[in-house]
Write a protein that holds these residues in place. Structure first.
Motif, PDB file in Angstrom:
ATOM      1  N   GLN A 110       0.829  -1.159  -0.076  1.00 15.88           N
ATOM      2  CA  GLN A 110      -0.152  -0.065   0.190  1.00 15.88           C
ATOM      3  C   GLN A 110       0.808   1.266  -0.103  1.00 15.88           C
ATOM      4  OE1 GLN A 110      -2.664  -0.723   3.468  1.00 15.88           O
ATOM      5  NE2 GLN A 110      -4.031  -1.545   2.179  1.00 15.88           N
ATOM      6  N   PRO A 111       0.012   2.337  -0.245  1.00 19.34           N
ATOM      7  CA  PRO A 111       0.916   4.025  -0.463  1.00 19.34           C
ATOM      8  C   PRO A 111       1.777   4.278   0.364  1.00 19.34           C
ATOM      9  CG  PRO A 111      -0.832   3.851  -1.796  1.00 19.34           C
ATOM     10  CD  PRO A 111      -1.135   3.071  -0.678  1.00 19.34           C
ATOM     11  N   ASP A 112       3.101   4.782   0.059  1.00 22.40           N
ATOM     12  CA  ASP A 112       3.567   5.457   1.053  1.00 22.40           C
ATOM     13  C   ASP A 112       4.167   5.145   2.187  1.00 22.40           C
ATOM     14  OD1 ASP A 112       3.021   8.007   0.646  1.00 22.40           O
ATOM     15  OD2 ASP A 112       1.253   8.210   1.683  1.00 22.40           O
ATOM     16  N   GLY A 201       2.240   5.451   8.779  1.00 20.26           N
ATOM     17  CA  GLY A 201       3.272   6.557   8.348  1.00 20.26           C
ATOM     18  C   GLY A 201       2.910   7.862   8.313  1.00 20.26           C
ATOM     19  N   ASP A 202       2.462   8.648  10.062  1.00 21.56           N
ATOM     20  CA  ASP A 202       2.561   9.389   9.489  1.00 21.56           C
ATOM     21  C   ASP A 202       3.623  10.543  10.227  1.00 21.56           C
ATOM     22  OD1 ASP A 202       3.889   9.188  12.065  1.00 21.56           O
ATOM     23  OD2 ASP A 202       2.521  10.186  14.127  1.00 21.56           O
ATOM     24  N   ILE A 203       4.910  10.572   9.262  1.00 25.91           N
ATOM     25  CA  ILE A 203       6.308  11.001   9.087  1.00 25.91           C
ATOM     26  C   ILE A 203       6.027  11.622   7.635  1.00 25.91           C
ATOM     27  CG2 ILE A 203       8.197  10.818   8.307  1.00 25.91           C
ATOM     28  CD1 ILE A 203       9.246   9.068   9.977  1.00 25.91           C
ATOM     29  N   THR A 285      13.646   7.417   1.134  1.00 27.54           N
ATOM     30  CA  THR A 285      13.635   6.854   0.199  1.00 27.54           C
ATOM     31  C   THR A 285      12.148   5.576   0.118  1.00 27.54           C
ATOM     32  OG1 THR A 285      16.174   5.975   0.070  1.00 27.54           O
ATOM     33  CG2 THR A 285      14.291   5.187  -1.252  1.00 27.54           C
ATOM     34  N   GLY A 286      11.433   5.822  -0.986  1.00 31.40           N
ATOM     35  CA  GLY A 286      10.184   4.636  -1.503  1.00 31.40           C
ATOM     36  C   GLY A 286      10.372   3.919  -1.556  1.00 31.40           C
ATOM     37  N   VAL A 287       9.481   2.902  -0.663  1.00 25.91           N
ATOM     38  CA  VAL A 287       9.368   1.635  -0.581  1.00 25.91           C
ATOM     39  C   VAL A 287       8.242   1.149  -1.607  1.00 25.91           C
ATOM     40  CG1 VAL A 287       9.748  -0.351   0.104  1.00 25.91           C
ATOM     41  CG2 VAL A 287      10.602   1.147   1.343  1.00 25.91           C
ATOM     42  N   THR A 288       7.201   2.152  -1.597  1.00 24.42           N
ATOM     43  CA  THR A 288       5.942   1.531  -2.046  1.00 24.42           C
ATOM     44  C   THR A 288       5.739   2.582  -2.653  1.00 24.42           C
ATOM     45  OG1 THR A 288       4.016   2.258  -0.340  1.00 24.42           O
ATOM     46  CG2 THR A 288       5.197  -0.387  -0.343  1.00 24.42           C
ATOM     47  N   ASP A 289       4.959   2.674  -3.919  1.00 26.53           N
ATOM     48  CA  ASP A 289       4.337   4.191  -4.717  1.00 26.53           C
ATOM     49  C   ASP A 289       3.579   4.456  -3.622  1.00 26.53           C
ATOM     50  OD1 ASP A 289       5.525   3.553  -6.909  1.00 26.53           O
ATOM     51  OD2 ASP A 289       4.239   2.875  -7.882  1.00 26.53           O
ATOM     52  N   GLY A 295       8.363   4.245  -5.139  1.00 24.59           N
ATOM     53  CA  GLY A 295       8.643   3.764  -4.289  1.00 24.59           C
ATOM     54  C   GLY A 295       9.923   2.319  -5.539  1.00 24.59           C
ATOM     55  N   VAL A 296      10.144   1.681  -4.971  1.00 20.18           N
ATOM     56  CA  VAL A 296      11.108   0.871  -6.133  1.00 20.18           C
ATOM     57  C   VAL A 296      10.793   0.367  -6.786  1.00 20.18           C
ATOM     58  CG1 VAL A 296      12.888  -1.408  -5.322  1.00 20.18           C
ATOM     59  CG2 VAL A 296      12.609   0.126  -3.812  1.00 20.18           C
TER      60      VAL A 296
END
Length: 326
Positions: A110-112, A201-203, A285-289, A295-296
């Motif tokens: 899932q995102p973020d 993901g509150d950062i 760095t993004g893992v998921t979009d 994301g990767v």
């Protein structure tokens, strides 16, 4: 104190060459975590990110000390609070990490979901215990204290709308979708505010709230992890905006843990520059979009990563897309 290149009495404490080294660290964690995207195994994804981040951090030219990490030494095999990291031949710095912000997001693809690291000169990051923190954040360009943790949600969004010159109905708030926020959500909706609920993901949520022109989000409210609050404050030191945080120390055990980590004012309302002070670097760095980072991406002969890296001294934000050939 806000640093500026024009300040004749203060030199940058952290060499700018370290920005690219931080990117390599968060990239390594993201590449490792991405192999577990969508596989439903949060622990494996987090462990992969932790191991990769710790391994790459050993190449960074710093005398580093983890102040926010994976827990106490007896709880975490690496990146534990107090662990010395880095190659040992550079500046003395404090480091806060969230090797995989949004482990559930990664496990569900899932995102973020992102990999995050902040670095500051020694003593620059609040050594926050792993408890919840009340948080509020808005973007730059407002008078100091435009919003305040001691005010009601309705009063805060009303003041913000007045400062923006818009009706309250045009304010959008970002809130973690948690049962504990039911009352907050009701209050915001009764005031006519639009709400963007995020699952984790509150950062990223706080960064979105201060980047209103790109996200349409005006304010972040609610409670989330205190370590994540410090990491978000590090980002805000680089991009601007206002934030307040207050540790939720509602049991004797939590107060004792906080005191052990140097928190002597349990009810203190922290500003962003008190959570992360001095010369600060931040990388993710993004893992998921997601709405913050891509994301990767796996390609036929390479892997692509997307990273944002920021620095408070120069107030620069760099977006780095890298191709890792395999």
């Amino acid at each position: 104190m806000k640093l500026s290149k024009s300040d004749p009495d203060r030199q940058a404490a952290i060499d700018r060459s370290l920005t690219l080294e931080l990117v390599r660290v968060t990239e390594a964690a993201a590449l490792a975590a991405a192999q577990w995207r969508g596989k439903g195994n949060e622990k494996a994804a987090d462990a992969a990110a932790v191991e990769a981040m710790r391994g790459e951090m050993g190449n960074v030219h710093i005398h580093g000390r983890i102040v926010i990490g994976e827990g106490e030494r007896d709880e975490a095999p690496m990146l534990w609070i107090g662990e010395e990291v880095g190659a040992g031949d550079g500046p003395e710095v404090d480091i806060a990490v969230d090797p995989l912000e949004g482990t559930t997001l990664c496990a569900k693809n899932q995102p973020d979901s992102i990999c995050v690291l902040a670095m500051a000169e020694r003593g620059g990051l609040l050594n926050a215990p792993d408890v919840y923190m009340h948080k509020i954040a808005v973007g730059a360009g407002y008078a100091d204290g435009i919003v305040d943790l001691d005010q009601s949600a309705k009063d805060n969004v009303t003041a913000l709308a007045k400062a923006k010159g818009v009706p309250v109905s045009e304010i959008t708030a970002c809130v973690l979708d948690r049962p504990r926020h039911a009352g907050l959500i009701d209050d915001l909706r009764s005031a006519g505010v639009a709400i963007k609920l995020i699952s984790d993901g509150d950062i990223a949520g706080i960064i979105h709230a201060v980047n209103t022109e790109d996200t349409g989000i005006d304010i972040y409210l609610g409670s989330g992890g205190a370590p994540e609050g410090v990491l978000a404050a590090a980002a805000l030191r680089c991009i601007g905006g206002q934030m307040q945080g207050r540790l939720i120390l509602d049991t004797e055990d939590k107060r004792a843990r906080a005191l052990k980590m140097g928190v002597t004012q349990p009810n203190k309302k922290y500003r962003a520059d008190e959570l992360a002070s001095g010369d600060v670097l931040f990388a993710a760095t993004g893992v998921t979009d997601g709405s913050l980072l891509t994301g990767v991406r796996y390609r036929q002969s390479s892997v692509r990563t997307n990273t944002v890296v920021m620095r408070s001294w120069s107030q620069t934000v760099r977006w780095i897309t890298a191709e890792h050939h395999r």
